[in-house]
Motif scaffolding. Structure first.
Motif, PDB file in Angstrom:
ATOM      1  N   PHE A  29      45.978  46.065  43.130  1.00  0.00           N
ATOM      2  CA  PHE A  29      46.902  44.970  42.601  1.00  0.00           C
ATOM      3  C   PHE A  29      47.740  44.555  41.215  1.00  0.00           C
ATOM      4  O   PHE A  29      49.316  44.820  41.400  1.00  0.00           O
ATOM      5  N   VAL A  30      46.418  45.372  40.515  1.00  0.00           N
ATOM      6  CA  VAL A  30      47.835  44.789  38.998  1.00  0.00           C
ATOM      7  C   VAL A  30      48.762  46.406  39.130  1.00  0.00           C
ATOM      8  O   VAL A  30      49.639  46.617  38.571  1.00  0.00           O
ATOM      9  N   ASP A  31      47.467  47.690  39.703  1.00  0.00           N
ATOM     10  CA  ASP A  31      48.783  49.199  40.389  1.00  0.00           C
ATOM     11  C   ASP A  31      49.807  48.586  40.333  1.00  0.00           C
ATOM     12  O   ASP A  31      50.766  49.293  40.439  1.00  0.00           O
ATOM     13  N   LEU A  32      49.566  48.174  41.750  1.00  0.00           N
ATOM     14  CA  LEU A  32      50.544  47.642  42.506  1.00  0.00           C
ATOM     15  C   LEU A  32      52.186  47.161  41.830  1.00  0.00           C
ATOM     16  O   LEU A  32      53.202  47.348  42.132  1.00  0.00           O
ATOM     17  N   LEU A  33      51.607  45.998  41.088  1.00  0.00           N
ATOM     18  CA  LEU A  33      52.972  45.098  40.194  1.00  0.00           C
ATOM     19  C   LEU A  33      53.177  46.554  38.628  1.00  0.00           C
ATOM     20  O   LEU A  33      54.529  45.828  39.657  1.00  0.00           O
ATOM     21  N   ALA A  34      52.725  46.455  38.517  1.00  0.00           N
ATOM     22  CA  ALA A  34      53.028  47.406  37.411  1.00  0.00           C
ATOM     23  C   ALA A  34      53.683  48.264  37.309  1.00  0.00           C
ATOM     24  O   ALA A  34      55.024  49.293  37.042  1.00  0.00           O
TER      25      ALA A  34
END
Length: 300
Positions: A29-34
């Motif tokens: 989710f970090v990668d998705l949001l970033a």
């Protein structure tokens, strides 16, 4: 503006806090949001240069300030941690903020959030796959007891990444997870325990294994080589997992009984299995054929 760009623009101004951001699910989710340009802060008990080191159940002033400033807080942590942090996190959130959990069991957490303040959004997500596989083509279960614009934007972002969002209630989620995860893992582990009981080795089996057996060996390798805590949580935390294991044991007895009764009873057993698949029988038959067409792994 394309739908993806529109979603990215909607999320780009968010301040996001991902608790457990050093873990596999948190990192997903970090990668998705970033990727939208949003400001994303990782929090984890494990120290690292790219995160805040902290305990969400015993926050310091800096972590408390991040929670208060966040537009979205995502809890990618085990259930006991999420429940222990829930009261103070909910109290610290700004009005309209989104609180997301990624728990593999939803009903207990849903009950705990039922009486939370009404001016924050609540969303539960469960990626039904290993995070390393990525979102594309994978199902994500979604429990939305209190929806809103931020939750809708995040769900849209998950779909734009190629995932298939499956809306469910918390209770239905846990029943389906018991059948699709707890039962499946228990069946594969039972297969491994049976092989050990039979006293045969993988080296011996690899020389003779037909495709169904080789596929089960591959599933056994995936689970046996995985993280024990993940599979323990599936079996121990889900309130319906024990019933799934009981059903598995009953299924094994049904096979034994059908063989003892004769070929007609065994034919009826296969008919019952076809009935379970219903209209999906051809689809999953074709899927199995594709699996069996894959090249066999090389090795000693």
């Amino acid at each position: 503006m394309t739908p993806l760009n529109g979603l990215a623009a909607a999320v780009a101004d968010w301040r996001c806090l991902v608790v457990g951001g050093a873990g596999a699910v948190g990192g997903l989710f970090v990668d998705l949001l970033a990727g939208t340009g949003a400001r994303v802060v990782r929090v984890d008990t494990a120290p690292g240069p790219d995160r805040i080191t902290g305990d969400i159940t015993a926050p310091d002033d800096a972590l408390a300030a991040e929670v208060a400033a966040a537009d979205a807080v995502l809890l990618a942590v085990p259930e006991p941690v999420a429940l222990a942090a829930l009261e103070w996190v909910a109290a610290a959130l700004s009005p309209g903020a989104l609180l997301v959990d990624t728990l593999s069991v939803k009903s207990g957490y849903a009950a705990a959030t039922a009486d939370l303040r009404s001016d924050v959004e609540l969303l539960g997500l469960n990626p039904m796959f290993a995070p390393a596989l990525g979102f594309a083509g994978r199902p994500v279960a979604a429990v939305a007891p209190r929806g809103g614009p931020r939750g809708a934007a995040l769900l849209g972002l998950v779909e734009a990444a190629g995932a298939r969002v499956v809306p469910v209630t918390a209770e239905r989620h846990d029943r389906l997870a018991a059948a699709s995860q707890a039962l499946t893992h228990a069946a594969v582990l039972s297969f491994g325990a049976a092989l050990a009981e039979l006293g045969v080795t993988a080296d011996e089996l690899a020389t003779i294994a037909p495709p169904p057996h080789a596929t089960l060996l591959a599933l056994l390798a995936r689970i046996a080589g995985g993280t024990p805590e993940v599979y323990w949580d599936v079996q121990a935390a889900n309130p319906h997992a024990a019933a799934a294991r009981t059903a598995l044991a009953a299924g094994a007895r049904a096979v034994d009984t059908a063989v003892a009764k004769g070929e007609d009873a065994f034919t009826d057993l296969l008919a019952d299995a076809r009935a379970v698949l219903g209209s999906r029988l051809p689809e999953y038959g074709a899927h199995c054929a594709r699996l069996f067409d894959l090249p066999r792994p090389s090795g000693p």
